[in-house]
Design a protein around this motif. Structure first.
Motif, PDB file in Angstrom:
ATOM      1  N   SER A  85      -9.600  14.372   5.444  1.00 49.66           N
ATOM      2  CA  SER A  85      -8.937  15.468   6.157  1.00 49.66           C
ATOM      3  C   SER A  85      -8.580  15.057   7.580  1.00 49.66           C
ATOM      4  CB  SER A  85      -9.845  16.702   6.174  1.00 49.66           C
ATOM      5  OG  SER A  85     -10.179  17.107   4.863  1.00 49.66           O
ATOM      6  N   ALA A  86      -9.496  14.345   8.257  1.00 51.73           N
ATOM      7  CA  ALA A  86      -9.212  13.890   9.618  1.00 51.73           C
ATOM      8  C   ALA A  86      -8.071  12.873   9.638  1.00 51.73           C
ATOM      9  CB  ALA A  86     -10.474  13.282  10.239  1.00 51.73           C
ATOM     10  N   LEU A  87      -8.048  11.967   8.657  1.00 49.15           N
ATOM     11  CA  LEU A  87      -6.969  10.977   8.587  1.00 49.15           C
ATOM     12  C   LEU A  87      -5.627  11.645   8.315  1.00 49.15           C
ATOM     13  CD1 LEU A  87      -6.067   8.032   8.594  1.00 49.15           C
ATOM     14  CD2 LEU A  87      -6.676   7.908   6.161  1.00 49.15           C
ATOM     15  N   VAL A  88      -5.610  12.603   7.401  1.00 48.15           N
ATOM     16  CA  VAL A  88      -4.376  13.342   7.114  1.00 48.15           C
ATOM     17  C   VAL A  88      -3.891  14.070   8.360  1.00 48.15           C
ATOM     18  CG1 VAL A  88      -3.430  15.276   5.792  1.00 48.15           C
ATOM     19  CG2 VAL A  88      -4.820  13.567   4.647  1.00 48.15           C
ATOM     20  N   MET A 155       0.069  -2.701  -7.577  1.00 47.33           N
ATOM     21  CA  MET A 155      -1.131  -2.213  -6.916  1.00 47.33           C
ATOM     22  C   MET A 155      -1.657  -0.974  -7.621  1.00 47.33           C
ATOM     23  SD  MET A 155       0.036  -2.550  -2.922  1.00 47.33           S
ATOM     24  CE  MET A 155      -1.554  -1.941  -2.378  1.00 47.33           C
ATOM     25  N   ARG A 156      -2.957  -0.820  -7.605  1.00 46.89           N
ATOM     26  CA  ARG A 156      -3.579   0.384  -8.162  1.00 46.89           C
ATOM     27  C   ARG A 156      -3.655   1.438  -7.054  1.00 46.89           C
ATOM     28  NH1 ARG A 156      -8.705   2.606  -8.475  1.00 46.89           N
ATOM     29  NH2 ARG A 156      -9.064   3.895 -10.326  1.00 46.89           N
ATOM     30  N   ILE A 157      -2.699   2.354  -7.072  1.00 42.94           N
ATOM     31  CA  ILE A 157      -2.629   3.388  -6.040  1.00 42.94           C
ATOM     32  C   ILE A 157      -3.126   4.726  -6.580  1.00 42.94           C
ATOM     33  CG2 ILE A 157      -1.126   4.537  -4.379  1.00 42.94           C
ATOM     34  CD1 ILE A 157       0.764   2.187  -4.590  1.00 42.94           C
ATOM     35  N   LEU A 158      -2.709   5.055  -7.793  1.00 38.81           N
ATOM     36  CA  LEU A 158      -3.117   6.328  -8.371  1.00 38.81           C
ATOM     37  C   LEU A 158      -4.632   6.344  -8.599  1.00 38.81           C
ATOM     38  CD1 LEU A 158      -1.906   9.004  -9.395  1.00 38.81           C
ATOM     39  CD2 LEU A 158      -1.777   7.968 -11.670  1.00 38.81           C
ATOM     40  N   TYR A 159      -5.226   7.522  -8.415  1.00 36.84           N
ATOM     41  CA  TYR A 159      -6.678   7.732  -8.535  1.00 36.84           C
ATOM     42  C   TYR A 159      -7.451   6.957  -7.471  1.00 36.84           C
ATOM     43  CZ  TYR A 159      -5.101   9.467 -13.034  1.00 36.84           C
ATOM     44  OH  TYR A 159      -4.426  10.143 -14.030  1.00 36.84           O
ATOM     45  N   THR A 160      -6.857   6.842  -6.293  1.00 34.37           N
ATOM     46  CA  THR A 160      -7.532   6.253  -5.148  1.00 34.37           C
ATOM     47  C   THR A 160      -7.414   7.211  -3.962  1.00 34.37           C
ATOM     48  OG1 THR A 160      -5.573   5.082  -4.346  1.00 34.37           O
ATOM     49  CG2 THR A 160      -6.978   3.924  -5.937  1.00 34.37           C
ATOM     50  N   ALA A 162      -6.058   6.498  -1.195  1.00 35.48           N
ATOM     51  CA  ALA A 162      -4.720   6.347  -0.618  1.00 35.48           C
ATOM     52  C   ALA A 162      -3.743   7.334  -1.241  1.00 35.48           C
ATOM     53  CB  ALA A 162      -4.227   4.918  -0.818  1.00 35.48           C
ATOM     54  N   ALA A 163      -3.824   7.532  -2.553  1.00 30.23           N
ATOM     55  CA  ALA A 163      -2.924   8.484  -3.215  1.00 30.23           C
ATOM     56  C   ALA A 163      -3.176   9.900  -2.720  1.00 30.23           C
ATOM     57  CB  ALA A 163      -3.126   8.400  -4.732  1.00 30.23           C
ATOM     58  N   VAL A 164      -4.431  10.262  -2.544  1.00 36.85           N
ATOM     59  CA  VAL A 164      -4.760  11.603  -2.054  1.00 36.85           C
ATOM     60  C   VAL A 164      -4.229  11.798  -0.643  1.00 36.85           C
ATOM     61  CG1 VAL A 164      -6.658  13.178  -1.501  1.00 36.85           C
ATOM     62  CG2 VAL A 164      -6.790  11.746  -3.546  1.00 36.85           C
ATOM     63  N   VAL A 165      -4.397  10.781   0.220  1.00 36.04           N
ATOM     64  CA  VAL A 165      -3.925  10.886   1.599  1.00 36.04           C
ATOM     65  C   VAL A 165      -2.404  11.007   1.639  1.00 36.04           C
ATOM     66  CG1 VAL A 165      -3.722   9.640   3.786  1.00 36.04           C
ATOM     67  CG2 VAL A 165      -5.913   9.701   2.587  1.00 36.04           C
ATOM     68  N   ILE A 166      -1.695  10.195   0.869  1.00 37.67           N
ATOM     69  CA  ILE A 166      -0.229  10.235   0.863  1.00 37.67           C
ATOM     70  C   ILE A 166       0.274  11.610   0.432  1.00 37.67           C
ATOM     71  CG2 ILE A 166       1.823   9.325  -0.297  1.00 37.67           C
ATOM     72  CD1 ILE A 166       0.372   6.616  -0.446  1.00 37.67           C
TER      73      ILE A 166
END
Length: 295
Positions: A85-88, A155-160, A162-166
Motif C-alpha cells: 500500500s505504501a509503495l502504491v 518473466m513471471r509477473i502474474l501472481y507476484t 509486482a502484478a498487484v502493485v501495477i
C-alpha cells in the motif's frame, strides 16, 4: 401582551426546528444503522470463541487477537499489505502530482480529453480491470510476448507482488490526480509568471509556490490511495493468487473457507485500527511539515 406571548412560543418552536441536531437526526440514524451497528456487532463477534466442531460459541476470548499479534503468518501478511500500500501510494504521488499539474495547465478541449482519460478506469469494474491485467501479464500475455519478440526471456509477473502493485497503481491513480488537480485550481498561473520575472529559479518556484499549494491535495490523495490499497480485495485475490495473500483476502478465507468468523472479524478490525493509526500519524506529520513550509 397577548401578541408577544403568542410570538414567543412560535419563535422557540422555530428555533427547535432549526436545531442542527434535529436537522441531521435522519442522516445520523441512517449512519448508525448502516455503519455503527454492524461495526459493533463485528467487535462483539471478534471476541467470541470458535470451535471447528460446533462453530461460534457464546463465550468470550482474546485468543484471536493474541494469534494475530504473535503468529508470524499473520504478521507477514500485515507487513505485505502495508508495504504494498505504501509503495502504491508513493508511485501514485510520483506519477499523479506531475500529471495533475499538466492537467491544470492545459486548455480546452485537451483538458477535458485528458480528464476523461484519467477518469476512464473508474468507469470499468475492478474485476474486469483485474482480468484485463491478468491477460496482459500472464505467461502468454502481451508483455511476455513483447519480451520474446525483443529476444528477452519471459518473466513471471502474474501472481507476484509486482502484478498487484501495477494493477493497484492503475486503479488508484485517479484518486491521487483529482485532489491534486483540485488544489492546483486555486493557484493563479500569474504568480508563477511573476516569480519568473523576478528571476526565481524553477526549483524555487516549485518549492515556494507550487509545493505548498499541492501539499493538501497530495495529503488527501495519499490517505485515500493508502486506505483503499490496504483494504483492496479483488486485485490481490485475482492477480496475487492463492499464495500471495493480503489482509482482505485472508479475511475472506476465514469467513467463507474456514468458517472462522470470529478470527475473520478480528483480522478486519485489526486492519481497520492499523489503517487509522497509519493514516492519522501520516496526516499529523504532513500537517506539521506544511505549517513549517508556510511559516
Amino acid at each position: 401582551m397577548n401578541a408577544v406571548a403568542a410570538a414567543a412560543p412560535a419563535s422557540s418552536s422555530r428555533r427547535r426546528l432549526d436545531d442542527p441536531w434535529l436537522l441531521s437526526a435522519p442522516a445520523l440514524a441512517l449512519f448508525a444503522c448502516l455503519l455503527l451497528v454492524p461495526l459493533a456487532l463485528t467487535v462483539v463477534l471478534s471476541f467470541q470463541v470458535f470451535d471447528h466442531k460446533t462453530g461460534v460459541q457464546a463465550a468470550l476470548t482474546l485468543s484471536h487477537y493474541g494469534a494475530i499479534a504473535t503468529d508470524d503468518y499473520y504478521l507477514g501478511i500485515f507487513w505485505r499489505t502495508f508495504w504494498i500500500s505504501a509503495l502504491v501510494t508513493l508511485i501514485c504521488v510520483v506519477i499523479g502530482a506531475p500529471e495533475a499539474y499538466v492537467l491544470s495547465r492545459m486548455r480546452a478541449p485537451w483538458r477535458s480529453i485528458l480528464l476523461l482519460v484519467v477518469l476512464a478506469p473508474l468507469l470499468v469494474s475492478v474485476v474486469v480491470r483485474a482480468f484485463g491485467w491478468s491477460m496482459l501479464l500472464g505467461p502468454q500475455g502481451i508483455v511476455n510476448n513483447a519480451f520474446r519478440w525483443l529476444g528477452l526471456p519471459a518473466m513471471r509477473i502474474l501472481y507476484t507482488e509486482a502484478a498487484v502493485v501495477i494493477a493497484l497503481v492503475h486503479i488508484m491513480l485517479p484518486f491521487m490526480i483529482i485532489p491534486v488537480w483540485t488544489s492546483l485550481q486555486k493557484l493563479d498561473p500569474g504568480v508563477e509568471d511573476a516569480a519568473l520575472s523576478l528571476r526565481a529559479s524553477p526549483f524555487t518556484i516549485v518549492r515556494r509556490i507550487i509545493f505548498p499549494q499541492v501539499l493538501p491535495g497530495i495529503l488527501s490523495g495519499s490517505l485515500i490511495v493508502f486506505g483503499l490499497s490496504a483494504s483492496a480485495f479483488a486485485i490481490p485475490g485475482l492477480l496475487g493468487g492463492r499464495r500471495l495473500k493480503m489482509v482482505a483476502t485472508l479475511v475472506y478465507d476465514e469467513y467463507l473457507h474456514e468458517l472462522n468468523w470470529p478470527l475473520g472479524a478480528a483480522l478486519a478490525l485489526t486492519l481497520l485500527a492499523a489503517n487509522l493509526i497509519v493514516m492519522l500519524s501520516y496526516n499529523r506529520v504532513v500537517e506539521r511539515s506544511y505549517k513549517k513550509a508556510m511559516g
